[in-house]
Design a protein around this motif. Structure first.
Motif, mmCIF file in Angstrom:
data_model
loop_
_atom_site.group_PDB
_atom_site.id
_atom_site.type_symbol
_atom_site.label_atom_id
_atom_site.label_comp_id
_atom_site.label_asym_id
_atom_site.label_seq_id
_atom_site.Cartn_x
_atom_site.Cartn_y
_atom_site.Cartn_z
ATOM 1 N N UNK A 212 8.518 -31.171 32.582
ATOM 2 C CA UNK A 212 7.283 -30.895 33.306
ATOM 3 C C UNK A 212 7.559 -30.475 34.741
ATOM 4 N N UNK A 213 6.564 -29.833 35.321
ATOM 5 C CA UNK A 213 6.665 -29.414 36.714
ATOM 6 C C UNK A 213 6.489 -30.615 37.642
ATOM 7 N N UNK A 214 7.438 -30.797 38.554
ATOM 8 C CA UNK A 214 7.276 -31.793 39.625
ATOM 9 C C UNK A 214 6.469 -31.184 40.763
ATOM 10 N N UNK A 215 6.930 -30.013 41.207
ATOM 11 C CA UNK A 215 6.238 -29.237 42.238
ATOM 12 C C UNK A 215 6.175 -27.800 41.736
ATOM 13 N N UNK A 216 5.682 -26.905 42.572
ATOM 14 C CA UNK A 216 5.609 -25.503 42.168
ATOM 15 C C UNK A 216 6.999 -24.885 42.021
ATOM 16 N N UNK A 217 8.027 -25.572 42.554
ATOM 17 C CA UNK A 217 9.381 -25.004 42.545
ATOM 18 C C UNK A 217 10.392 -25.838 41.772
ATOM 19 N N UNK A 218 10.020 -27.025 41.306
ATOM 20 C CA UNK A 218 11.000 -27.884 40.638
ATOM 21 C C UNK A 218 10.427 -28.504 39.361
ATOM 22 N N UNK A 219 11.353 -28.925 38.487
ATOM 23 C CA UNK A 219 10.988 -29.527 37.208
ATOM 24 C C UNK A 219 11.702 -30.860 37.037
ATOM 25 N N UNK B 211 14.957 -21.468 39.752
ATOM 26 C CA UNK B 211 16.043 -20.498 39.605
ATOM 27 C C UNK B 211 17.068 -20.985 38.582
ATOM 28 N N UNK B 212 17.305 -22.302 38.554
ATOM 29 C CA UNK B 212 18.202 -22.859 37.536
ATOM 30 C C UNK B 212 17.679 -22.555 36.146
ATOM 31 N N UNK B 213 16.382 -22.768 35.937
ATOM 32 C CA UNK B 213 15.772 -22.516 34.636
ATOM 33 C C UNK B 213 15.744 -21.019 34.319
ATOM 34 N N UNK C 284 26.393 -19.318 36.235
ATOM 35 C CA UNK C 284 25.342 -19.102 37.229
ATOM 36 C C UNK C 284 24.352 -20.273 37.242
ATOM 37 N N UNK C 285 24.027 -20.767 36.063
ATOM 38 C CA UNK C 285 23.084 -21.881 35.972
ATOM 39 C C UNK C 285 23.651 -23.135 36.636
ATOM 40 N N UNK C 286 24.935 -23.465 36.357
ATOM 41 C CA UNK C 286 25.560 -24.658 36.941
ATOM 42 C C UNK C 286 25.689 -24.526 38.459
ATOM 43 N N UNK C 287 25.995 -23.309 38.923
ATOM 44 C CA UNK C 287 26.111 -23.091 40.367
ATOM 45 C C UNK C 287 24.770 -23.311 41.062
ATOM 46 N N UNK C 288 23.700 -22.796 40.464
ATOM 47 C CA UNK C 288 22.368 -22.967 41.048
ATOM 48 C C UNK C 288 21.940 -24.428 40.990
ATOM 49 N N UNK C 289 22.218 -25.104 39.858
ATOM 50 C CA UNK C 289 21.885 -26.522 39.711
ATOM 51 C C UNK C 289 22.592 -27.353 40.779
ATOM 52 N N UNK C 290 23.818 -26.973 41.123
ATOM 53 C CA UNK C 290 24.603 -27.743 42.089
ATOM 54 C C UNK C 290 24.171 -27.585 43.526
ATOM 55 N N UNK C 291 23.266 -26.655 43.810
ATOM 56 C CA UNK C 291 22.823 -26.457 45.190
ATOM 57 C C UNK C 291 21.863 -27.553 45.660
#
Length: 415
Positions: free
Chosen positions: A243-250, A285-287, A304-311
């Motif tokens: 589910x969405x936590x905010x407009x930018x995160x899940x 962006x991760x999703x 790319x997904x792991x790199x974005x997740x790690x930010x």
């Protein structure tokens, strides 16, 4: 009066013809766009889809959809020696003003799955242009398959789904009466009880959906005459929420609950099992990388997904990890924090340094009566300060800090 009737009939005829034209046009556009989207999404997983239109006119359409599980896909499940498997769906649709009704036949085009016909599959779906909806059903009859290693009985299955034409809202439910395997050369009999599943999904962007899915298995029984052992699992439930936590995160939450697991040979029973764990702050962006359609290289996509997740910093919350072991209660809860990392952290093997947090664990003191051999070990841990106690529980706070694991503040392991 006669003229009015003619006008009314004429108006209805124009409406019917217009509705028929709209239905054909809308159906063709929806099927083409959704098929292209599914083809791109599943291609990355090693599943190939193809569609051949054999007939399309004012009153109906026929097409053949072929789904192929490639060797790359099967290799993910250890089936490295298996050739590709294909299933063919023949759709026969009739157009009515604003409505489409379709029947489908399921078959194996190259006899890849010779037992498929034993299930007498029945498929149908309908499209309502006015109400912007698609609904469908799949049912399989009971089938008995005699193999070299036993008799497999697959009980009836029904699957139903509904969605809007854009596939923005998708709901599905499944009921399967289970399966049994008897007479195997190993002397092992397996029974899988009734399986029920439901899923509700709502598109957030692209191919990313907020969703909630539940999966319930009534029972699993595994018995081996050869080894004189038996394992029984009763009422297992699995729930996944994204589910969405905010407009930018899940946030992703996973929950497992099992009434009991009984291993008779070990005279051990696990009951009231609950695992509830969540992961937060997953970015859009991760999703987007995880669900990208235009990436040919799946390895690059994962990188790319792991790199974005790690930010970002992520919290891993263990709401509950509870169970009873031979009626002795064990309870755990806590939280870990994953700090931002980069590719060098993954390659250097110091990823554990990015984790920090603590978990509180408690065990009922009745453990020493249920398992007498544990008594000297527990006493040793009490003497070392690794355990504490209150009226009816032994307790420990397990913490992780900079690669160090501590029990009640006492270092016990360096990762």
């Amino acid at each position: 009066m006669g003229k009015k009737l003619v006008l009314i009939v004429g108006g209805l005829a124009v409406l019917a013809v217009g509705g028929q034209i709209l239905t054909k046009s809308r159906y063709s556009a929806v099927m083409e766009s959704q098929f292209d989207a599914l083809k791109s999404a599943y291609q990355l997983q090693g599943i190939e889809l193809s569609r051949e239109i054999s007939e399309e006119n004012f009153v109906g359409a026929k097409d053949i959809v072929t789904i192929t599980l490639t060797q790359d896909y099967l290799a993910q499940y250890g089936l490295t020696d298996s050739s590709s498997l294909s299933v063919q769906i023949d759709n026969d649709c009739r157009f009515f003003p604003f409505y489409v009704m379709c029947d489908s036949d399921l078959s194996s085009p190259s006899d890849d799955l010779p037992s498929l016909g034993e299930f007498s599959p029945v498929m149908d779906y309908s499209v309502n242009i006015l109400f912007d909806s698609i609904s469908g059903n799949l049912s399989l009859d009971e089938a008995v398959i005699e193999e070299n290693d036993g008799t497999l009985t697959v009980h009836p299955l029904t699957l139903s789904y509904d969605t809007d034409l854009a596939f923005d809202e998708v709901n599905a439910s499944l009921n399967w009466q289970g399966t049994t395997l008897k007479g195997s050369s190993s002397g092992t009999d397996i029974t899988l009880g009734t399986v029920d599943a439901t899923a509700e999904s709502s598109r957030v962007f692209g191919n990313v959906y907020a969703s909630e899915a539940t999966f319930t298995i009534a029972n699993i029984d595994i018995s081996s005459a050869t080894y004189g052992s038996s394992v029984k699992i009763n009422n297992a439930r699995f729930t996944t929420e994204f589910e969405e936590e905010t407009s930018e995160t899940f946030e992703l939450e996973y929950r497992v609950a099992i009434d009991d697991v009984n291993a008779e040979a070990q005279q051990m029973m696990i009951s009231d099992f609950v695992l509830d764990i969540s992961l937060d702050n997953i970015s859009r962006k991760t999703m987007a990388y995880l669900n990208a359609e235009d990436t040919e290289d799946s390895t690059e996509q994962v990188t790319q997904m792991l790199a974005e997740f790690g930010k970002s910093k992520h919290s891993i919350d263990i709401e509950a990890f509870d169970f009873k072991l031979s009626d002795v209660p064990v309870n755990s809860a806590g939280s870990l924090m994953l700090s931002p990392y980069d590719e060098s952290d993954l390659q250097s093997g110091v990823f554990s340094d990015k984790l920090a947090g603590a978990i509180d664990i408690s065990i009922g003191k009745a453990v020493t009566q249920a398992f007498p051999a544990s008594k000297p070990v527990i006493q040793q841990y009490l003497d070392q300060g690794l355990l504490s106690e209150d009226d009816d529980r032994y307790k420990v706070n397990v913490s992780l800090d900079n690669g160090n694991i501590l029990a009640n503040g006492v270092p016990v392991y360096q990762m």
